[in-house]
Write a protein that holds these residues in place. Structure first.
Motif, PDB file in Angstrom:
ATOM      1  N   LYS A  86       0.826  -1.207   0.000  1.00  0.00           N
ATOM      2  CA  LYS A  86       0.000   0.000   0.000  1.00  0.00           C
ATOM      3  C   LYS A  86       0.856   1.252   0.000  1.00  0.00           C
ATOM      4  N   ALA A  87       1.938   1.216   0.793  1.00  0.00           N
ATOM      5  CA  ALA A  87       2.826   2.378   0.870  1.00  0.00           C
ATOM      6  C   ALA A  87       3.521   2.626  -0.468  1.00  0.00           C
ATOM      7  N   ARG A  88       3.798   1.541  -1.203  1.00  0.00           N
ATOM      8  CA  ARG A  88       4.484   1.648  -2.486  1.00  0.00           C
ATOM      9  C   ARG A  88       3.559   2.212  -3.564  1.00  0.00           C
ATOM     10  N   LYS A  89       2.254   1.977  -3.388  1.00  0.00           N
ATOM     11  CA  LYS A  89       1.276   2.394  -4.390  1.00  0.00           C
ATOM     12  C   LYS A  89       0.747   3.787  -4.037  1.00  0.00           C
ATOM     13  N   VAL A  90       1.131   4.788  -4.790  1.00  0.00           N
ATOM     14  CA  VAL A  90       0.747   6.171  -4.508  1.00  0.00           C
ATOM     15  C   VAL A  90      -0.603   6.470  -5.153  1.00  0.00           C
ATOM     16  N   GLU A  91      -1.618   6.727  -4.304  1.00  0.00           N
ATOM     17  CA  GLU A  91      -2.956   7.044  -4.804  1.00  0.00           C
ATOM     18  C   GLU A  91      -3.486   8.272  -4.079  1.00  0.00           C
ATOM     19  N   VAL A  92      -4.361   9.016  -4.761  1.00  0.00           N
ATOM     20  CA  VAL A  92      -4.892  10.258  -4.195  1.00  0.00           C
ATOM     21  C   VAL A  92      -5.707   9.989  -2.938  1.00  0.00           C
ATOM     22  N   ASP A  93      -6.534   8.933  -2.949  1.00  0.00           N
ATOM     23  CA  ASP A  93      -7.431   8.663  -1.825  1.00  0.00           C
ATOM     24  C   ASP A  93      -6.805   7.753  -0.767  1.00  0.00           C
ATOM     25  N   SER A  94      -5.503   7.585  -0.800  1.00  0.00           N
ATOM     26  CA  SER A  94      -4.823   6.735   0.183  1.00  0.00           C
ATOM     27  C   SER A  94      -3.729   7.545   0.875  1.00  0.00           C
ATOM     28  N   PRO A 104      -1.037   8.664   3.676  1.00  0.00           N
ATOM     29  CA  PRO A 104      -0.145   7.920   4.571  1.00  0.00           C
ATOM     30  C   PRO A 104      -0.647   7.878   6.010  1.00  0.00           C
ATOM     31  N   ARG A 105      -1.195   9.001   6.511  1.00  0.00           N
ATOM     32  CA  ARG A 105      -1.682   9.027   7.895  1.00  0.00           C
ATOM     33  C   ARG A 105      -2.799   8.000   8.105  1.00  0.00           C
ATOM     34  N   GLN A 106      -3.714   7.917   7.140  1.00  0.00           N
ATOM     35  CA  GLN A 106      -4.809   6.959   7.253  1.00  0.00           C
ATOM     36  C   GLN A 106      -4.286   5.531   7.158  1.00  0.00           C
ATOM     37  N   GLN A 107      -3.248   5.325   6.338  1.00  0.00           N
ATOM     38  CA  GLN A 107      -2.633   3.998   6.249  1.00  0.00           C
ATOM     39  C   GLN A 107      -2.048   3.583   7.594  1.00  0.00           C
ATOM     40  N   ILE A 108      -1.436   4.537   8.303  1.00  0.00           N
ATOM     41  CA  ILE A 108      -0.869   4.240   9.626  1.00  0.00           C
ATOM     42  C   ILE A 108      -1.978   3.857  10.600  1.00  0.00           C
ATOM     43  N   VAL A 109      -3.081   4.620  10.578  1.00  0.00           N
ATOM     44  CA  VAL A 109      -4.212   4.322  11.463  1.00  0.00           C
ATOM     45  C   VAL A 109      -4.770   2.928  11.174  1.00  0.00           C
ATOM     46  N   ASP A 110      -4.969   2.615   9.881  1.00  0.00           N
ATOM     47  CA  ASP A 110      -5.500   1.302   9.498  1.00  0.00           C
ATOM     48  C   ASP A 110      -4.569   0.180   9.945  1.00  0.00           C
ATOM     49  N   ALA A 111      -3.244   0.401   9.756  1.00  0.00           N
ATOM     50  CA  ALA A 111      -2.266  -0.622  10.131  1.00  0.00           C
ATOM     51  C   ALA A 111      -2.268  -0.845  11.641  1.00  0.00           C
ATOM     52  N   GLU A 112      -2.350   0.251  12.407  1.00  0.00           N
ATOM     53  CA  GLU A 112      -2.388   0.130  13.866  1.00  0.00           C
ATOM     54  C   GLU A 112      -3.619  -0.631  14.327  1.00  0.00           C
ATOM     55  N   GLN A 113      -4.759  -0.319  13.701  1.00  0.00           N
ATOM     56  CA  GLN A 113      -6.003  -0.992  14.071  1.00  0.00           C
ATOM     57  C   GLN A 113      -5.918  -2.486  13.766  1.00  0.00           C
ATOM     58  N   ARG A 114      -5.367  -2.822  12.599  1.00  0.00           N
ATOM     59  CA  ARG A 114      -5.219  -4.235  12.236  1.00  0.00           C
ATOM     60  C   ARG A 114      -4.289  -4.962  13.205  1.00  0.00           C
ATOM     61  N   LEU A 115      -3.190  -4.301  13.567  1.00  0.00           N
ATOM     62  CA  LEU A 115      -2.230  -4.901  14.503  1.00  0.00           C
ATOM     63  C   LEU A 115      -2.866  -5.109  15.875  1.00  0.00           C
ATOM     64  N   TYR A 116      -3.624  -4.099  16.329  1.00  0.00           N
ATOM     65  CA  TYR A 116      -4.258  -4.219  17.645  1.00  0.00           C
ATOM     66  C   TYR A 116      -5.280  -5.355  17.648  1.00  0.00           C
ATOM     67  N   GLU A 117      -6.073  -5.434  16.581  1.00  0.00           N
ATOM     68  CA  GLU A 117      -7.065  -6.514  16.484  1.00  0.00           C
ATOM     69  C   GLU A 117      -6.384  -7.872  16.474  1.00  0.00           C
ATOM     70  N   LEU A 118      -5.228  -7.937  15.800  1.00  0.00           N
ATOM     71  CA  LEU A 118      -4.475  -9.182  15.754  1.00  0.00           C
ATOM     72  C   LEU A 118      -3.961  -9.541  17.143  1.00  0.00           C
ATOM     73  N   GLY A 119      -3.487  -8.533  17.873  1.00  0.00           N
ATOM     74  CA  GLY A 119      -2.971  -8.766  19.217  1.00  0.00           C
ATOM     75  C   GLY A 119      -4.051  -9.161  20.203  1.00  0.00           C
TER      76      GLY A 119
END
Length: 496
Positions: free
Chosen positions: A137-145, A147-162
């Motif tokens: 996702k970080a490698r793919k540069v898109e207007v509606d993506s 970086p801050r939102q990607q960090i939030v999504d990643a944190e949420q996924r990690l927390y759910e996994l934990g």
């Protein structure tokens, strides 16, 4: 043990041999279940079919579970009819592979250990997959993506996994529930204030609420200038100031008194909020702090208060218009990094929804449900401030009611406690008669004298306690609420 061959699944970008797995543990567990279906009840809270590395093993497990769920026998013979056309199983020898699994199961007593091992390996693989997904996702540069939102999504996924396996505990016996209730009551009995929750630092409010309870959503509402932000900062500061770390009754390490506090200040800046807290601690009027208008004694008190608060575990986030998803993600991060025992949100109407709802009432409902979910997920009290509608001003009795909450339906429903801050002095001050009306002026001055420095917290809803009102002292110059000394306590009990 008989030799059992197996196939490995396609692992995408990561070579199969680098994916964490333990095929032997999967074989042992499946064999144990096929020889004794009762073992499934012991391992089902830990794993499901998705946790198996070998897709054939996953399908065998799911077929066995489907049979057991119907009360039917799951054995090599009964499963043969359901799996004999499975191409993966045919590669392993067909139905004879099921027989070999059952024949090789020599350690059924260790089934839970095998299940835990399979689960741990699955989590490791998910972590690897998540890492690859984040990288892609970080490698793919898109207007509606962003970086801050990607960090939030990643944190949420990690927390759910934990939290997998910890949150979904399913049914528990009544004995265990009773034991937990007794432990809570015992902890309350051992405390000086007989509290089952976190103390607010305000004696009479604690008596009415029993402290701030874990997993509760508490709404603190009021009209502008009533002092709801002041009360929230006072309580947050009291909790953080009383923080002591130690071993709790359940054997875990954490707060034994007070707690670590998170404060979302969506309206005021962190500096303004800190100035309010310093004003209370140093007993220097907040407007003097803003102007720097202090004499030497006041400035010394101010500096000493600032030094004493350096180690206070109160964390402030003043990001404006924070979406509920980011608010939750940041709270999880704070709990993971520093611990978290209470969360304050000032105020609810300034939190943003996901943007999926065009209706404001539905958006507020989404936010209040999100705050309640945070309270349950993180097992902490969440105190959210809320505005009241203007209809309060049109009534003769200005005391707020539940129906005065803006978009009240969802807030009232989701909250465990609803409190209103009310200062009659504020309204009486605006009824000052003209100087020529001597009789009315005298009556007004008597009323102002009676109401001066007093505030009321009206508890309009409480799921596990009484409703009613609590009288507090209010010092406007220090933006401080305190315990009100009643007339019969004068000279004998200074509770401020």
């Amino acid at each position: 043990m008989n030799s059992i061959t197996t196939i490995t699944p396609d692992a995408g970008d990561t070579p199969a041999e680098l994916q964490p797995h333990n095929v032997e543990a999967e074989q042992q567990l499946l064999g144990a279940i096929l020889t004794n279906n009762d073992i499934y009840d012991r391992v089902s809270p830990i794993i499901d079919g998705s946790h198996f590395y070998d897709p054939v093993h996953s399908r065998i497990y799911e077929a066995a579970v489907a049979r057991i769920a119907k009360g039917a026998l799951a054995s090599p013979v009964t499963l043969k009819a359901f799996l004999e056309d499975d191409p993966g199983l045919q590669e392993l020898g067909g139905a004879s592979y099921l027989v070999r699994l059952a024949g090789a199961a020599i350690s059924s007593y260790a089934a839970r250990d095998y299940a835990q091992m399979i689960y741990d390996m699955a989590i490791r693989r998910k972590l690897m997959d998540l890492g690859q997904e984040i990288s892609a996702k970080a490698r793919k540069v898109e207007v509606d993506s962003e970086p801050r939102q990607q960090i939030v999504d990643a944190e949420q996924r990690l927390y759910e996994l934990g939290e997998q396996g910890a949150v979904n505990q399913g049914f528990q016996s009544f004995l265990r529930a009773v034991t937990d209730a007794v432990n809570v009551a015992n902890a309350a009995y051992q405390r000086d204030g007989n509290l089952s929750g976190v103390s607010t630092g305000l004696i009479d409010l604690d008596k009415k609420l029993g402290g701030l309870h874990k997993s509760d959503l508490l709404i603190l509402a009021g009209r502008p200038s009533m002092g709801k932000t002041s009360l929230a900062t006072n309580v947050a500061f009291n909790i953080a100031k009383a923080y002591k770390k130690g071993i709790r009754p359940d054997g875990t390490e954490g707060a034994v008194d007070g707690g670590v506090v998170g404060f979302y200040s969506l309206e005021m800046s962190a500096e303004q909020l800190a100035a309010r807290i310093l004003s209370e601690a140093a007993q220097v009027p907040s407007e003097q702090i803003r102007r720097g208008d202090m004499n030497e004694v006041e400035f010394r008190r101010f500096v000493e208060a600032a030094k004493s608060l350096e180690a206070c575990p109160l964390y402030i986030d003043d990001t404006p218009a924070l979406p509920i998803s980011q608010l939750a993600a940041r709270a999880r991060r704070l709990k993971r990094q520093h611990g978290l025992d209470a969360l304050f949100v000032d105020y609810l109407q300034l939190v943003k929804g996901t943007g999926r709802s065009e209706n404001r009432v539905n958006e507020i409902s989404e936010i209040s449900q999100g705050l309640k979910a945070i309270a349950k997920e993180l097992d902490i009290p969440v105190v959210a401030l809320s505005q009241l509608s203007r209809q309060v001003e049109s009534r003769e009795d200005k005391r707020p009611q539940l129906s005065d909450l803006r978009e009240s339906g969802s807030i009232e429903q989701d909250a465990d406690v609803v409190m209103f801050v009310f200062r009659e002095e504020y309204y009486k001050e605006r009824e000052k008669p003209g100087d020529h009306e001597l009789e009315k002026m005298a009556s007004w001055q008597d009323e102002m004298s009676r109401l001066h420095g007093k505030a009321e917290v009206i508890i309009g809803k409480q799921r596990h306690g009484p409703i009613g009102s609590v009288d507090l002292a209010f010092e406007g110059q220090f933006t401080r609420f305190g315990n009100l000394v009643q007339p019969w306590q004068q000279g004998s009990d200074d509770r401020m």
